[in-house]
Design an enzyme around this catalytic site. Structure first.
Site, PDB file in Angstrom:
ATOM      1  N   CYS A   1      27.171 -29.789 -22.865  1.00 35.00           N
ATOM      2  CA  CYS A   1      26.071 -30.442 -23.571  1.00 35.00           C
ATOM      3  C   CYS A   1      26.596 -31.056 -24.869  1.00 35.00           C
ATOM      4  O   CYS A   1      27.087 -30.344 -25.735  1.00 35.00           O
ATOM      5  CB  CYS A   1      24.977 -29.425 -23.873  1.00 35.00           C
ATOM      6  SG  CYS A   1      23.651 -30.114 -24.859  1.00 35.00           S
TER       7      CYS A   1
ATOM      8  N   CYS B   1       0.774  -1.217   0.000  1.00 32.45           N
ATOM      9  CA  CYS B   1       0.000   0.000   0.000  1.00 32.45           C
ATOM     10  C   CYS B   1       0.808   1.271   0.000  1.00 32.45           C
ATOM     11  O   CYS B   1       2.008   1.259   0.069  1.00 32.45           O
ATOM     12  CB  CYS B   1      -0.863   0.021   1.253  1.00 32.45           C
ATOM     13  SG  CYS B   1      -0.406  -1.243   2.400  1.00 32.45           S
TER      14      CYS B   1
ATOM     15  N   ARG C   1      -0.999   3.672  -5.759  1.00 32.37           N
ATOM     16  CA  ARG C   1      -0.452   2.618  -4.918  1.00 32.37           C
ATOM     17  C   ARG C   1      -1.551   1.712  -4.370  1.00 32.37           C
ATOM     18  O   ARG C   1      -1.280   0.690  -3.775  1.00 32.37           O
ATOM     19  CB  ARG C   1       0.330   3.219  -3.750  1.00 32.37           C
ATOM     20  CG  ARG C   1       1.618   3.833  -4.219  1.00 32.37           C
ATOM     21  CD  ARG C   1       2.444   4.343  -3.078  1.00 32.37           C
ATOM     22  NE  ARG C   1       3.768   4.671  -3.564  1.00 32.37           N
ATOM     23  CZ  ARG C   1       4.803   3.849  -3.495  1.00 32.37           C
ATOM     24  NH1 ARG C   1       4.675   2.688  -2.922  1.00 32.37           N
ATOM     25  NH2 ARG C   1       5.962   4.199  -4.006  1.00 32.37           N
TER      26      ARG C   1
ATOM     27  N   CYS D   1      17.667 -31.857 -27.570  1.00 30.30           N
ATOM     28  CA  CYS D   1      18.087 -32.040 -26.172  1.00 30.30           C
ATOM     29  C   CYS D   1      17.830 -33.487 -25.759  1.00 30.30           C
ATOM     30  O   CYS D   1      16.811 -34.063 -26.109  1.00 30.30           O
ATOM     31  CB  CYS D   1      17.319 -31.094 -25.262  1.00 30.30           C
ATOM     32  SG  CYS D   1      17.371 -31.543 -23.512  1.00 30.30           S
TER      33      CYS D   1
ATOM     34  N   PHE E   1      -3.683  -1.873  -1.066  1.00 30.57           N
ATOM     35  CA  PHE E   1      -3.676  -2.585  -2.340  1.00 30.57           C
ATOM     36  C   PHE E   1      -3.616  -4.048  -1.962  1.00 30.57           C
ATOM     37  O   PHE E   1      -2.588  -4.548  -1.546  1.00 30.57           O
ATOM     38  CB  PHE E   1      -2.442  -2.205  -3.152  1.00 30.57           C
ATOM     39  CG  PHE E   1      -2.425  -2.796  -4.552  1.00 30.57           C
ATOM     40  CD1 PHE E   1      -2.986  -4.034  -4.845  1.00 30.57           C
ATOM     41  CD2 PHE E   1      -1.831  -2.084  -5.590  1.00 30.57           C
ATOM     42  CE1 PHE E   1      -2.952  -4.548  -6.125  1.00 30.57           C
ATOM     43  CE2 PHE E   1      -1.797  -2.595  -6.877  1.00 30.57           C
ATOM     44  CZ  PHE E   1      -2.357  -3.822  -7.140  1.00 30.57           C
TER      45      PHE E   1
ATOM     46  N   CYS F   1      23.665 -28.904 -18.336  1.00 31.99           N
ATOM     47  CA  CYS F   1      23.642 -27.510 -18.800  1.00 31.99           C
ATOM     48  C   CYS F   1      24.592 -26.645 -17.979  1.00 31.99           C
ATOM     49  O   CYS F   1      25.252 -25.767 -18.504  1.00 31.99           O
ATOM     50  CB  CYS F   1      22.251 -26.915 -18.697  1.00 31.99           C
ATOM     51  SG  CYS F   1      20.923 -28.048 -19.068  1.00 31.99           S
TER      52      CYS F   1
ATOM     53  N   LYS G   1      13.676 -22.833  -9.698  1.00 35.62           N
ATOM     54  CA  LYS G   1      14.366 -22.188  -8.585  1.00 35.62           C
ATOM     55  C   LYS G   1      13.688 -20.886  -8.192  1.00 35.62           C
ATOM     56  O   LYS G   1      14.294 -19.821  -8.243  1.00 35.62           O
ATOM     57  CB  LYS G   1      15.840 -21.949  -8.922  1.00 35.62           C
ATOM     58  CG  LYS G   1      16.066 -21.290 -10.281  1.00 35.62           C
ATOM     59  CD  LYS G   1      17.517 -20.862 -10.428  1.00 35.62           C
ATOM     60  CE  LYS G   1      17.801 -20.370 -11.818  1.00 35.62           C
ATOM     61  NZ  LYS G   1      19.133 -19.915 -12.030  1.00 35.62           N
TER      62      LYS G   1
ATOM     63  N   GLN H   1      23.734 -16.688 -11.499  1.00 34.42           N
ATOM     64  CA  GLN H   1      25.061 -16.152 -11.704  1.00 34.42           C
ATOM     65  C   GLN H   1      25.635 -16.758 -12.964  1.00 34.42           C
ATOM     66  O   GLN H   1      25.588 -17.965 -13.139  1.00 34.42           O
ATOM     67  CB  GLN H   1      25.936 -16.505 -10.501  1.00 34.42           C
ATOM     68  CG  GLN H   1      27.231 -15.764 -10.503  1.00 34.42           C
ATOM     69  CD  GLN H   1      27.891 -15.764  -9.130  1.00 34.42           C
ATOM     70  OE1 GLN H   1      27.430 -16.403  -8.206  1.00 34.42           O
ATOM     71  NE2 GLN H   1      28.986 -15.054  -9.013  1.00 34.42           N
TER      72      GLN H   1
ATOM     73  N   GLU I   1      16.163 -14.448 -20.017  1.00 35.99           N
ATOM     74  CA  GLU I   1      16.873 -13.294 -19.492  1.00 35.99           C
ATOM     75  C   GLU I   1      18.169 -13.089 -20.254  1.00 35.99           C
ATOM     76  O   GLU I   1      18.889 -14.029 -20.512  1.00 35.99           O
ATOM     77  CB  GLU I   1      17.205 -13.498 -18.012  1.00 35.99           C
ATOM     78  CG  GLU I   1      18.234 -12.482 -17.525  1.00 35.99           C
ATOM     79  CD  GLU I   1      18.265 -12.287 -16.032  1.00 35.99           C
ATOM     80  OE1 GLU I   1      18.004 -13.254 -15.317  1.00 35.99           O
ATOM     81  OE2 GLU I   1      18.549 -11.155 -15.605  1.00 35.99           O
TER      82      GLU I   1
ATOM     83  N   GLY J   1       3.824  -3.458   3.689  1.00 30.30           N
ATOM     84  CA  GLY J   1       4.782  -4.547   3.667  1.00 30.30           C
ATOM     85  C   GLY J   1       4.124  -5.860   3.973  1.00 30.30           C
ATOM     86  O   GLY J   1       2.910  -5.998   3.801  1.00 30.30           O
TER      87      GLY J   1
END
Lengths: 1542, 480
Positions: free
Chosen positions: A1151, A27, A57, A1140, A239, A1146, A975, A981, A924, A260
């Protein structure tokens, strides 16, 4: 009407998979206060105006007038009430001697009367006097239609202090008792959710309701009366993820309002209950007993928190003191903190565990008003102080527009863990420092700690760690369910690497309840994780907030702050005990002169002596024994132990015993009188240990792990010593535990312990309710008898004569396919057949494949196997069914980045999906811009879905504007809640180029999106992305877990066009195996819950729902559709189609078929063709059509969400699976006529209101003719994401290159809303006179942003805040000059922007990979955490920077002066970030001066020789190495060519 | 897993053979074992696949990645234990198995599989050498008695498994030596027979009783068995050879391959063959009909006996030299396989139908053939047709029929007890329970599944043992 019942408070009761427990809320919030404590009428309206300006908000559901609730808490308007009551001939005593109760009464007259009676009785019982009741005048016409029905009758009552009371505080305590008692006096056979005492106090009163904030003052007519005055107001705009109108859940609560989420609320409430008999209060005395249960029944974490806070305050804690207990700062290992303050926190940590989670709270008791932020600072909170004594604190700055800049004395923000307090009696602001110092020095906490805390290291015990001989060891391992994979994939790698091991690809083994194996009880639980409503934490880079510290022993009396000094407590650095440690605890009595006493409770039973034994009754005996022991003070530490296990004695699963005893003791109110330690051979993996912790263990001794490790090193060439191996193992599991905790956003073990952050899948509710009380279990499953059977089977195999198990462990086979191992869906046969089918375009081969897979389903490999199709309609001819070409449009391939799979594999998928009209996903990490244009043959490699993940790699304006869908990845099935990373070795030139980073430098994706800590933050990011590319659908990817439906409802309300629900079967390129196997839930339950919750909220048809995670056949698709999906994602199956073979390598880059590798040699082995992928999807669509024809369904939309096509058939004959019940997945849902069960409408994004529409219009000449334009504009905080839409237009036309610098110049004046200058393209320059909120320059793609204080402003820029948190997140390039201080996480994950600021908060330059940052002032803590590239210069005038810097990855150095003598061109300077520092710094500061007229910049430049030595340069080590290597390579290339040239 | 990048760095190395000119002079094994160090390196090439295709490719589901890794890490004894957990007789399969595991090895996608068979053989050979292989004598006896009929690989594995869980097992063998086709059919140059003797000794210590010259249904009655035993496992093999009923079939010099091969094995074992029935290839033009493994064994044996020439005919088309991996892997592919016997000298002809034999004085002298072609019919089934005008003939002195086996021999026991048969004439039983239509009577191996590989026989014997154990004890801890 629908099949579900609405409870009296407005919530549907638990129905289908919907459970009100899962509601979340975030909120806009804050307070306004007059320091002089002068009540004013205008304060009420100012508060409401602020709430209005925080409108974005809050949220609106399907009913535009309903809102999620808003409210204000104010001082009792004494003058007003006095006046009102005198009109009806009542006289009020003086202020402080009467209390006002604000009540929501049932709308039903009879019930209302009962409620009123109970209040009156309670008042009488407590010997106070009722003055009168007052009807609160309201205007119901401003309420939404959905709210009107259950709008309460609102009344106030006035109570006069009785003669038995001597002080206001005592009276307040009585009012508290009255409030509690009035609930207890009601008939208990009914639910009273519609009766709620909003507030009852002598000082404060709350007005709240299910109205939109601007309508609050129209609803409560009293607000219009000029006598209605207060000096303070707490305000809140809610909210919530759901839209069920619940009046009582509107905030503020009695003491606070909260932005929160308390992640550990389950555990915290349990612990509150657990203290019942160990709490005593000198103030509350016998009244304490009348207050139980302390925690009211409520689905709100904030309300629960408020209940606990109230008790502490009533028992005598001051409000700030109580807050410090409940939301402590990160004190552990904080060297910068005053030791006295550390001791204070350490002392109280034994009294109460933190209420952990993101929190910005404002709170008041009417005499003090304050706000605080959690240790992570995960919520924005800005405040200003004016020269007429007003303090305004709120989520955003600029929320009151009529405050002239020249009246503002101070602009600042709440910092992590800090408190802002306005004392209305002392009429001043008390600083965090002063406030806490006075509390910290009130008692000698350091001495008390020394008296009470003991460390295990201080005991010396002569004992040796006797390893059992190998045959016995093997039997023990087998009895505890060890298999070869435990050694191969877990224990052995742990002692080599010291971390929780990594694996790849997804889970394709059956759920434990469906497995024929004797699975351990741990396998029936899945870890839950934070998504959207609160962020996960990075336990590595933000280690400073994490702590594994734990206490063992009885807890002091929470209500007596001094009691902690008397009780000895064993303090442990982490909860893992070695085999020596446990012996020390066993003998602890002699080390603590009897103050601590332990008792070992055996959990093994003898089957031979007692063949009919039931573990249920054995558990009861154990619990009773424990109760006796505790009550008779025989012990205050219980060691739950399965050490007695042998051939004849069988161990109850340690988890079952621990949880049972923990809950038993909570129920008995005895839990805090004793410490629970678990000594078990069963726990070995991180997941096991987390479960024991989550269900109550304070410390764990996994003794068999240690024995096994000793055995491993004895039998191998490994030169590790036993001690080192143990250390590495402990390091690995504790790191793993931190990761599991941080996934849920929990930072301390103390809060995690008992917090039950798990979903059960496949356990009966009878079992769960009794032994794992409070855990979600939606599909039923095995009971305690099956647990006993599995346990005994294991035991028998271990000690029996099985030839295979004589000398060896079972093969396991969870992670790789093995004979006699666990079953897998992907087998040599299914993979081979599928590949042969798609390569030869042979549908009949495909049918063999799909038959095999569907048979697997039916043979109980997954939940959907338990369904069968049913239809009342006759079958139709397949030609009547929607064609393949339409169905394939619903298909997408999964998000797999160019770093995780090869370019060949990536482009093959893209081409195939574009040929089909489906969608492929970038994953990504960006995409080469060359792929955005079609190929010569008409194919296209442009992935239509562009993913935006937490690393923001390659997320340029151009990238976004070339998307059809923009997917925000909140979590990934394999995950969830974790970052990633990419090691430097994998970042080659190509990857570095598309990710805008440096080759050879590692890249970190943080666990959270640093601009999404809450649902309203997500709404903001959706708004940002939609602005950049208004044509694209914005999608949010979630992972299935219990409660995902409510999150999805929130996502729909946040205006996402599309939501993906991923199952836990989804694959990954690399993930800790702990996550891969044990986190997230099956998609079937998540999807069904999502569909049900969306329909129940009227939010279904405005959003498209996609499901993914282990879809493999047409049957899977149809079941997905029936459970509620519009669209379908395939990743593993599509990858298999292009070659695959599920090597699960991987993460190793090896591979062998060139799919998941960057190795140029291996990539040559890639043989996939777009046609193979096309064939796969066409086959799937064909099969879908066959089933549709069979069911008599012509259009796919008619399948979606139609439960009538599915029957649950169960697995009646299976020894374990027969208990499963999926009927909750297919409950009947009804909806009003206007709502479809599928996505048929579009969201209203309100883009027409964007300021950019004006900017674009005025920039016409610039955009189309590249002519310079200058624009002037006012700006206010509701103008959000300014610049993004304009930039999108430019990027669409000119790509990433944009326009020539400074083509469009916009001069703003005012307070910019969030995301000012987000994704600003090159050629656009924004100058802002005023200040800005969060996310300035997010994704900056070449533009320039300058922000400086208003010309009228009197503040000193370098001592005041100019812009909020998380600026320049993922910025690619461009410049940013900010004259003033900014909040936390400045320049987080900056890829290449140059930025100057005059001070910043914690975590500056976190995860930065490129660019240059100059800070002309102080930084907060943890600067440069995870910074792998770019450089920063800090002006360290006070010589403190080094202690604020996280030096794990960077190097600090002073600047040399020598090179300043020579002049360098800008081009030269930019060519080498390792050199030209002085010139660069001077150049940048000069630009800062020019753009912002910064006084600080001028001062530094005017006194260059004085200031230069004060600068520190920060260079990441890896970055330096990579640049040097590059230089060397360049030189090596140049020199030979020169020679050749000569 | 071996070494992560082992497969990228190391080449495949296999056992070598003695040179052709040397090895055709004797009947001994001619494989040259690989140095253990080399074998260990070969183990490093294994990638420990997430889905080990070899593991499914191997009929006994050998835990190949596991022992590859152990061999790489020089843990030979552990490797041996794991190898034995799925395979009773790895020294047999390590020599004569066609290694479907290697065909399905992931590295075979690029024609470079891990040398699995070599590694297997090295592990078990080392095990014997080091004395690690000992009888596994059951501690507890069940007092159940089981008769196993037939001592081929399925009978042996069945008997061994049963004995190891404490049952009393008697193996009935109609011949005078134990081993079935292993003993009488497979030439010594492929597998020397002392390997069988060694295992027999182990099994005898484990409690297995062998009764040779005991032909159930002939000199031992089924009723006796039925009376004295709690269960009976029939592992009698598929011994009925496929015949070639064409003109001239009854000429002298035309023999079933097995007659020819078993005589040679007798000779090698030191037993004299009666000259009147002796079949020898020396100085003859030999024709082998049938392109399979038995045919190949005939080729090798003929050459060792000193044949003048050897021709081998196959009815089917010549398969491709390299299979289309995209459409076959990880399955066992049809491809041209050249055995060591072929390397020793032989002319191979494909797509040839034998039309008739002609003789000289009752002795075979000439064969008449025609070329055929194979085409798909409208149902997608391959159909054969003769190619007009492609007839040809040539001179032969000895014809060996190696066209496979059709089913177990029905005459005798099978007919007598009237057990149900499949359409193919095999004994009817499924591959989870191995129970036949006759009470207490189980069947495994070629007699149940039809002619197949030794490794399949071992697998069936093991599984049948488990089923019998379960049948007798109510449950079984024997592995599936």
């Amino acid at each position: 009407m629908s099949g579900y019942q609405i409870s009296k408070s407005g919530f549907p009761k638990e129905y289908g998979l919907y459970d009100p427990q899962n509601e979340h809320e975030n909120c806009g919030f804050g307070f306004i206060a007059n320091i002089q404590n002068q009540p004013k009428h205008e304060i009420v309206h100012q508060a409401l105006e602020i709430v209005h300006n925080l409108d974005h908000r809050g949220a609106v559901g399907s009913d535009p007038l309903a809102g999620d609730g808003a409210g204000i808490l104010i001082q009792i308007p004494d003058e007003f009430f006095r006046n009102e009551l005198s009109n009806s001939n009542f006289t009020l005593p003086q202020l402080g001697q009467y209390g006002v109760g604000m009540v929501f009464l049932p709308s039903d007259q009879r019930r209302a009367k009962l409620a009123i009676n109970s209040i009156e009785t309670a008042i009488k019982n407590e010997k106070q006097e009722l003055i009168t009741w007052r009807d609160v005048p309201v205007d119901p016409s401003v309420l939404g239609e959905t709210v009107k029905d259950n709008a309460p009758t609102i009344k106030q009552f006035f109570v006069q202090m009785g003669n038995n009371i001597s002080s206001e505080n005592e009276f307040l305590r009585k009012l508290y008792v009255i409030r509690k008692q009035s609930l207890h006096l009601l008939p208990q056979d009914d639910d009273w959710d519609d009766f709620y005492i909003v507030s009852l106090s002598t000082r404060t009163i709350i007005f709240k309701g299910m109205v939109l904030a601007p309508n609050l003052s129209k609803f409560y007519l009293d607000f219009q009366n000029p006598k209605f005055k207060t000096a303070i107001a707490l305000f809140h705009q809610r909210f919530s993820t759901n839209t069920f109108p619940s009046w009582r859940l509107a905030q503020p609560f009695r003491y606070l309002c909260h932005n929160g989420e308390i992640n550990t609320v389950k555990g915290n409430s349990n612990w509150m209950n657990a203290r019942r008999y160990s709490m005593k209060s000198d103030l509350l005395k016998d009244d304490l007993d009348k207050l139980w249960p302390i925690i009211e029944k409520s689905p709100s974490d904030s309300a629960t928190f408020d209940n606990a806070l109230e008790l502490l305050v009533m028992a005598g804690y001051s409000l700030p003191h109580a807050m410090m207990l409940m939301i402590p700062e990160a004190w552990k290992d904080n060297e910068l903190m005053d030791p006295k303050r550390r001791s204070f926190y350490e002392y109280y940590s034994a009294l109460m565990e933190p209420w952990d989670g993101p929190a910005a709270m404002a709170f008041t008791d009417g005499k003090q008003i304050a706000a605080t932020l959690d240790r992570n600072g995960l919520r924005p909170a800005r405040y200003i102080v004016t020269d007429d004594d007003l303090v305004i604190m709120s989520s955003e700055v600029g929320v009151l527009q009529n405050i002239p800049e020249n009246k503002i004395l101070k602009k600042w923000r709440l910092q992590p863990g800090k408190m802002l307090l306005v004392d209305l009696e002392e009429n001043r602001i008390i600083s965090d420092e002063e406030l806490k110092n006075s509390l910290v020095n009130a008692n000698c906490y350091q001495d008390w700690i020394e008296d009470s805390k003991i460390s295990i290291k201080s005991f010396s015990l002569e004992t040796n760690n006797q390893i059992p001989e190998s045959k016995l060891l093997l039997d023990l391992q087998q009895a505890h369910g060890y298999n070869k994979e435990d050694l191969k994939f877990f224990l052995e790698p742990m002692i080599i690497d010291g971390q929780d091991p990594i694996g790849s690809m997804g889970r394709d083994i059956p759920l434990a309840a469906l497995s024929d194996k004797n699975r351990l009880l741990y396998d029936y639980f899945f870890q839950t994780f934070a998504q959207v409503t609160n962020p996960p934490i990075d336990p590595i880079r933000e280690e400073l907030v994490m702590s594994l510290m734990t206490f063992v022993g009885p807890r002091p009396n929470l209500l007596d702050p001094k009691s902690g000094s008397k009780q000895k407590l064993l303090e442990l650095e982490h909860p893992i005990l070695t085999n020596i440690d446990i012996e020390k605890i066993r003998s602890i009595e002699k080390f603590t002169s009897g103050n601590l006493k332990s008792h070992t409770l055996n959990i093994c039973y003898n089957k031979v002596e007692n063949p009919k034994v039931k573990i249920e009754s054995f558990l009861e005996e154990i619990c009773n024994e424990a109760e006796e022991l505790i009550k008779n003070n025989k012990c205050n530490i219980i060691i739950i132990s399965d050490r007695k296990l042998d051939k004849y004695n069988i161990a109850i699963p340690a988890l079952l015993a621990t949880s049972s005893l923990h809950h038993f003791l909570i129920k008995k109110g005895l839990r805090t009188k004793v410490g629970l330690v678990v000594e078990t051979g069963e726990a070995r993996r991180v997941h096991d240990l987390c479960l024991l912790a989550g269900y109550g263990a304070e410390a764990i001794n996994p003794y068999l792990s240690f024995y096994t490790l000793s055995n491993i090193i004895q039998n191998s060439d490994n030169e590790l010593s036993e001690v080192e191996a143990y250390k590495k193992y402990i390091k690995a599991v504790t790191k793993g535990m931190l990761k599991v905790m941080s996934k849920m956003g929990i930072s301390t073990y103390q809060s995690y312990s008992g917090a039950q952050i798990f979903d059960a899948v496949g356990l009966s509710s009878e079992l769960v309710d009794k032994h794992f009380c409070g855990t979600s279990s939606k599909v039923e499953g095995i009971g305690i008898d099956q647990i006993q059977k599995e346990t005994e089977n294991r035991h028998e195999l271990a000690f029996g004569n099985s030839p295979l198990l004589q000398n060896d462990l079972d093969v396991g086979g969870d992670l790789s396919f093995r004979i006699r191992g666990e079953e897998h869906v992907w087998t040599p046969e299914t993979i081979g057949t599928l590949q042969h089918a798609v390569r030869s375009a042979n549908y009949s081969t495909f049918k063999k494949y799909s038959k095999k897979i569907n048979d697997h389903s039916i043979k109980l490999k997954n939940l959907r196997g338990l369904f069968k199709f049913s239809s009342k309609s006759p079958s139709i001819d397949i030609d009547e069914v929607e064609p393949v070409s339409e169905i394939v449009k619903r298909f997408a391939t999964g998000a797999m980045s160019l770093g995780s799979i090869s370019t060949e594999a990536h482009t093959t998928l893209a081409i195939a999906m574009n040929r089909l009209g489906g969608r492929s996903n970038t994953g990504e990490g960006g995409e080469e811009p060359s792929r955005f244009s079609p190929m010569p043959n008409g194919d296209s490699m442009n992935s239509r879905i562009k993913q935006v993940a937490s690393g923001r790699f390659g997320v340029t304006t151009e990238y976004l504007s070339n998307a059809t869908d923009i997917q925000i990845k909140m979590a990934q099935g394999a995950k969830p809640g974790e970052g990633g990373q990419l090691p430097g070795g994998k970042v080659d030139d190509f990857i570095a180029k598309i990710r805008h980073s440096t080759p050879g430098v590692g890249l970190i994706s943080p666990p959270p999106h640093h601009d999404i800590y809450s649902i309203e933050d997500l709404a903001q990011l959706i708004h940002d992305l939609k602005n950049v590319n208004p044509e694209a659908r914005v999608s949010v990817k979630l992972v299935s877990e219990v409660g995902v439906g409510t999150v999805a409802a929130g996502v729909s309300k946040a205006y996402a066009d599309h939501v993906t629900i991923s199952g836990n079967d989804g694959g990954t390129g690399a993930s800790p195996i702990t996550s891969l196997l044990n986190a997230g839930g099956p998609w079937e339950t998540g999807l069904a819950e999502t569909h049900q919750t969306l329909v129940m909220n009227g939010l279904r048809d405005r959003i498209a729902v996609q499901v993914d995670g282990g879809l493999r056949t047409g049957r899977d698709v149809v079941i997905g559709a029936i459970l509620g999906a519009d669209e379908f994602g395939f990743a593993t199956a599509a990858l298999i189609s292009e070659g695959c073979i599920m090597m699960r390598k991987c993460h190793l880059n090896t591979c062998p078929v060139g799919v998941a590798t960057q190795d140029p040699e291996l990539r040559k082995n890639f043989t996939g063709q777009p046609d193979h992928v096309v064939n796969f999807f066409v086959f799937i669509a064909n099969e879908v059509r066959e089933i549709m024809a069979e069911l008599g369904v012509r259009n796919f939309n008619d399948l979606i969400g139609r439960r009538e096509f599915l029957d649950f058939q169960g697995a009646k004959s299976h020894w374990k699976a027969h208990g499963l019940d999926l009927n909750k997945l297919i409950v009947q849902l009804e909806t009003d006529q206007n709502q479809d069960f599928f996505n048929s409408k579009t969201q209203n994004h309100g883009l027409e209101k964007a300021l950019d529409n004006v900017l674009i219009k005025k920039s016409h000449l610039a955009i189309y003719e590249q002519k310079k334009v200058t624009i002037k504009s006012k700006i206010i905080n509701t103008n959000r994401t300014v610049g993004a839409m304009l930039s999108g237009v430019i990027a669409k036309k000119y790509g990433h290159n944009g326009l020539p610098n400074n083509t469009i110049n916009v001069n703003f004046e005012g307070n910019a809303g969030q995301s000012f200058g987000a994704w600003l393209s090159r050629g656009v320059s924004f100058n802002l006179e005023g200040d800005a909120n969060d996310y300035v320059g997010k994704g900056l793609s070449g533009g320039k942003i300058s922000v400086y204080p208003h010309s009228q402003s009197l503040i000193k820029p370098e001592e005041n805040i100019i812009a909020g948190n998380t600026l320049l997140y993922g910025a690619i390039s461009g410049e940013c000059y900010l004259s003033g201080v900014v909040g936390e996480r400045f320049a987080v994950r900056n890829s290449g922007a140059t930025a100057v600021v005059e001070g910043c908060g914690d975590h500056g330059c976190e995860y930065m990979t490129g660019g240059v940052v100059v800070v002309l002032g102080k930084t907060g803590r943890n600067f440069a955490a995870g910074m792998s590239g770019g450089i920063a210069y800090i002006l360290d005038e006070e010589n403190v920077f080094e202690s604020h810097c996280n030096k794990a990855m960077v190097d600090l150095e002073k600047l040399t002066k020598i090179e300043a003598k020579t002049k360098h061109t800008e081009k030269e300077i930019n060519s080498d970030l390792l050199d030209f520092d002085v010139s660069r710094l001077k150049l940048i500061i000069n630009k800062h001066l020019k753009n912002t007229k910064s006084q600080k910049a001028k001062l530094v430049l005017d006194n260059w020789d004085t200031y230069l030595p004060l600068f520190i340069k920060i260079t990441p080590l890896e970055f330096r190495r990579a640049l040097n290597e590059k230089k060397k390579k360049l030189n090596d290339e140049i020199i030979p060519s020169r020679i050749a040239g000569e | 897993m071996g070494k992560i990048t082992g497969f990228m760095e190391l080449d495949r190395i296999e056992r070598d053979y003695e040179a052709v000119e040397d090895r055709i002079k004797h009947f001994r094994e001619f494989l040259i074992p690989l140095d253990p160090k080399e074998v260990s390196q070969q183990g490093a090439r294994c990638m420990d696949c997430g889905i080990p295709y070899c593991h499914q490719g191997c009929p006994v589901n050998n835990l190949i990645p596991d022992w590859n890794d152990l061999v790489y890490n020089n843990r030979w004894k552990d490797a041996l234990d794991i190898l034995h957990s799925t395979n009773n007789f790895p020294e047999f399969t390590g020599r004569i198995c066609p290694a479907p595991c290697e065909a399905s090895c992931t590295l075979n996608i690029t024609d470079n599989p891990v040398a699995i068979k070599t590694i297997e053989c090295s592990i078990v050979d080392k095990g014997w050498e080091e004395g690690w292989i000992k009888p596994q004598i059951s501690d507890e006896k069940t007092n159940k008695k089981i008769a196993v009929i037939g001592s081929g690989p399925s009978g042996l594995s069945c008997a061994q498994q049963l004995a190891r869980v404490g049952h009393s097992v008697v193996v009935f063998e109609k011949n005078e030596r134990i081993g079935g086709l292993l003993r009488i059919g497979i030439p010594d140059f492929k597998m020397e027979k002392n390997l069988i003797d060694r295992r027999m000794a182990q099994m005898e210590k484990e409690g297995v009783e062998f009764r040779v010259n005991s032909h159930v249904g002939v000199n031992v009655t089924f009723e006796d068995l039925n009376r004295n035993f709690d269960a009976i496992a029939f592992c009698g093999g598929s011994e009925k050879p496929r015949d070639l009923p064409v003109d001239g079939r009854d000429l002298k010099g035309i023999h079933f391959a097995m007659e020819f091969l078993s005589q040679q094995n007798d000779r090698v074992s030191g037993k004299n063959v009666e000259p009147s029935i002796e079949i020898l290839a020396k100085n003859k033009n030999v024709l082998v009909i049938g392109g399979g493994d038995t045919g190949s064994d005939c080729v090798g044996t003929s050459n060792r006996q000193g044949a003048k020439s050897v021709i081998q005919l196959e009815l089917l088309d010549q398969p491709p030299v390299r299979e289309d991996k995209a459409l076959t892997w990880p399955n066992w592919p049809m491809k041209l396989r050249t055995s060591t016997s072929h390397e020793e000298g032989c002319e191979r002809n494909w797509s040839v139908l034998t039309k008739s034999f002609e003789g000289d004085n009752g002795n075979i002298s000439k064969v008449n053939c025609v070329k055929v072609e194979w085409l798909k019919d409208e149902n997608g089934k391959m159909q054969m047709s003769e190619i007009k005008g492609s007839n040809f003939s040539f001179q032969v002195d000895l014809v060996l029929l190696a066209m496979g086996f059709v089913h177990p021999i029905h005459e005798g026991l099978i007919q007598k007890i009237g057990v149900d048969l499949t359409n193919n004439g095999n004994i009817k039983a499924n591959d989870s329970e191995y129970k036949t239509s006759v009470d207490k009577f189980f069947a495994a191996g070629d007699s149940r599944r039809g002619q197949s590989l030794v490794v399949w026989a071992i697998k069936e014997g093991r599984q049948c043992a488990r089923s019998i154990d379960e049948y007798l004890m109510g449950k079984s801890e024997l592995p599936r």
